[in-house]
Scaffold this active site. Sequence first.
Site, PDB file in Angstrom:
ATOM      1  N   GLU A 107      17.867 -41.151 -23.431  1.00 18.25           N
ATOM      2  CA  GLU A 107      18.122 -40.195 -24.520  1.00 18.25           C
ATOM      3  C   GLU A 107      19.433 -40.374 -25.261  1.00 18.25           C
ATOM      4  O   GLU A 107      19.841 -39.486 -26.007  1.00 18.25           O
ATOM      5  CB  GLU A 107      18.009 -38.751 -24.000  1.00 18.25           C
ATOM      6  CG  GLU A 107      16.581 -38.399 -23.628  1.00 18.25           C
ATOM      7  CD  GLU A 107      16.357 -36.924 -23.314  1.00 18.25           C
ATOM      8  OE1 GLU A 107      17.343 -36.221 -23.079  1.00 18.25           O
ATOM      9  OE2 GLU A 107      15.184 -36.506 -23.298  1.00 18.25           O
TER      10      GLU A 107
HETATM   11  C1  BMA Z   1      14.972 -34.802 -20.292  1.00 20.95           C
HETATM   12  C2  BMA Z   1      15.541 -35.617 -19.178  1.00 20.95           C
HETATM   13  C3  BMA Z   1      16.594 -34.939 -18.398  1.00 20.95           C
HETATM   14  C4  BMA Z   1      16.390 -33.467 -18.286  1.00 20.95           C
HETATM   15  C5  BMA Z   1      15.048 -33.038 -18.768  1.00 20.95           C
HETATM   16  C6  BMA Z   1      14.843 -31.562 -18.773  1.00 20.95           C
HETATM   17  O1  BMA Z   1      15.591 -34.948 -21.469  1.00 20.95           O
HETATM   18  O2  BMA Z   1      15.898 -36.868 -19.623  1.00 20.95           O
HETATM   19  O3  BMA Z   1      17.848 -35.210 -18.942  1.00 20.95           O
HETATM   20  O4  BMA Z   1      16.606 -33.077 -17.003  1.00 20.95           O
HETATM   21  O5  BMA Z   1      14.848 -33.490 -20.039  1.00 20.95           O
HETATM   22  O6  BMA Z   1      15.678 -30.913 -19.686  1.00 20.95           O
END
Ligand code: BMA
Length: 862
Positions: free
Chosen positions: A424
């Site tokens: 991300e």
């Molecule tokens: C995503 C993941 C984590 C996170 C999850 C829930 O973006 O990559 O970083 O724990 O969402 O928010």
Amino acid sequence: MYTQPLTGPWTFRRAGTREWMPATVPGGAHTDLLTLGKIPDPFVSDNERAAMWIAEVDWEYRCAFVPAAELLAEERICLVADGLDTIAEVRLNGEILGRVNNQFRRWRWEVGRFLRDGENELVVLFSGPASYAAGEQRRRRLNGVRQGLAGAPHIRKAPCQFGWDWGPRLPSVGIWKDVRLEGRSIARLEDVHLRQVHHPGGGVIVRADVRVEAWDGGGLDVELTVAPPDGRTAQEAESRVVDGEAAPEVRVEDPRLWWPNGYGEQPLYGVSVALRAGGETLDEREDRIGLRTVELRRGDDAWGRSFRFVVNGTPIFAKGSNWIPADAFVTRVSDERLERLVASAAASHQNMLRVWGGGLYEDDRFYDLCDRYGILVWQDFVFSCSTYPLDDEDFRENVRIEVEENVRRLRHRASLVLWCGNNEMEWFWESRGWAVHDREGELQELVREMPALAVLEELAAERALLPDWRKLRDAYDRFFHGTLSGWLARLDPDRPYWPSSPSSGTPFRDVNGERRGDAHFWDVWHGRKPFTAYRGAFPRFMSEFGFQAFPTMETVEFYAGPEDRNPTSRVMEHHQRGRHGNGLIIAQATDHFRVPERFADWVYLSLVLQAEGIRYGVEHWRRHMDRVGGTLYWQLNDCWPVASWSSIDFFGRWKALHYAAKRFYAPVLLSVADRPPVMDLHVSNDSPQPWDGSVRWSLETLGGEVIESGERAVVAPSLADTSIASLDFAGLLTPEAKRRAVLVVELLRGDERISLSVHPFVPSKHLDLEDPRPNVDIRAEGGRILIRLTARSLARFVELKLAGAPDTVFSDDYFDLPAGRTLTVACPLPEGWTESTAREALRVRSLFDSYSTPEGGAKEDR
Ligand code: BMA
């Protein structure tokens, strides 16, 4: 060649104190203190707070050992530590061997000259990771996640250990992997790269590209042995070492190919590479490999560009989830616990796990299991949701070695199909720029809690950071779109690289879009959109989407005392790290269910809700499997007992979602795209064979009276979705009738029922459910319990439990049982139990039991 292990009992103490206490290596300070009873279990109640100091102080680990005579007889002796966590100084007999700063690297020091006959002393002095990170953060401010301790991105260590939106703030500290003394004479294997060349005719060449470190003359040979899985004779090849290199190869005729789970078998060939001088073996390495080809197919098509994994020429619909470290203290994860998780993924027909970049490069046992169970691995490099000092040369060099070592360690794996740069981060750069304009929204929220002046100060500080952010963005760009891919092209040319998840493949362009690349879809959880929003999303590959639930009731009971058993109690909120998490569960639950009165019903409803939401998404994407290359829900597992997006809780217990996954990931899936009163029936077949059978449907009252029914023969081609029927019940159901009728669909092969599901015309909360009073017949037979259930009227989301055996995995659970049908569920008979213990222990409930009675009381558990 002689190896002397240095694992086992050590001693440790807080730096600056006198008392040495017993420790275990591999291990860490938290688990050592826990074993000694010096801290309460940090996973119970809010004890985490009472354990946070451990990462703020320094720790010393010490071991005394006597080198074996055989070791001392070798020419070169190295101390090898497979993993030190993380900032530490290593001393042997008072001499500093080195200072280390990366949890993911292996350390090797030549120590021959420091070793003594008799007793030697090895000491590792660790800095508290939390205070170290905080100190670095004062030097230079980097962004991390809001739940994390400050400064985590400064240190090459599992980011989530500093706190995440599902994880505690307990960064571990200690010797977390194997440590040993290695003695070698004449030469040693420095690097082995096992490669496969598949010939269209069927044969596979297995080649070992070997690099040798030799310090004592020539005459060296490398011998490669490839042993087939079925006991046929092994094949061997030998090659002379020239200029430190050799490349023996073996041709495997009639290879038995390795397939992902659901597509075929997972035969593994034993491969050994031995370095020899004359008849003597100087060094040796053993691996197991699967013979297969893998490709990430990205071809232009009607929707943009595909994102599809192709194994042995067969396009695979990736069915899986995201993997996080199995424990906040990973060193205590037993083989059994680890296998239970991977086996559970396979049992729910998953064929891919994404090892998410906020965790670790997992240890070899994990990849062994994935090889064995046919689980493809999408491996992120360890960078997540943060800014990292990639413009700093020392940091980059540290990362370079980490990347080299981990790629070398893992690149022979059959299961490993993709290297991905990070989690991300490209998305954050593109959408938020880490910059002030985006933080303003968050800061405005803070205005309510903080004096306005303080907020302004914060803003001003952030503005001052802009020039630094620009540097970090450029460094990001150079690293993930150039440097890292360059390293991989050299280290592992046989495997695809993807710069970030999500990404379109074109830097900073359309990062979380639907035309190209992978996508993360969080509108439903973080955005509080209804589950139907999943049907508006058409990603080329869905690598993350999720919905939270509480863990199973028995796990909640582990951390929350009776006085805390309320969804918004302090302890329940302590074991919830997502923003507004329990509130989001409750809010979304009210769209589907009546508000229950008892806490246990909240837990049950949250589990069912999560399962329904993810089912809704996956079924939709599987119906569009020509466009969507796969779905990986967030997340498979937990690292402590907590409310989270996981389908399996910390203790390995299946949540309702995991049972649902077993149904919605079945190779042949009957699903209903419901647009009440219209119901569209589909069969999605992602197995490599065509499927034939039939689909039966029945529009019926909750009590089982059939209003209309039908059956259709189905031929479902392989690797495709087939539309079966579009049924319009508009004329048949008045608004009142909709509350008392459901569509029941069944997938049949001959007389065998493959699946059954129930589809209402109104939200479940508006169904006029009656007490289904299920008839339960229970038998113990051949080490198993068989439970036969029949209901008088529809029982929605039937939950089975065995009191006293919370780890029981049933063949199915949280399923619908329409009136008049018989379903049989099996589970292992817990050790020492009889049929009558099982009968006593069985608890059955369904959605009806969460309804409040007219008098305001709640139904009793039966
Ligand atoms: C995503 C993941 C984590 C996170 C999850 C829930 O973006 O990559 O970083 O724990 O969402 O928010």
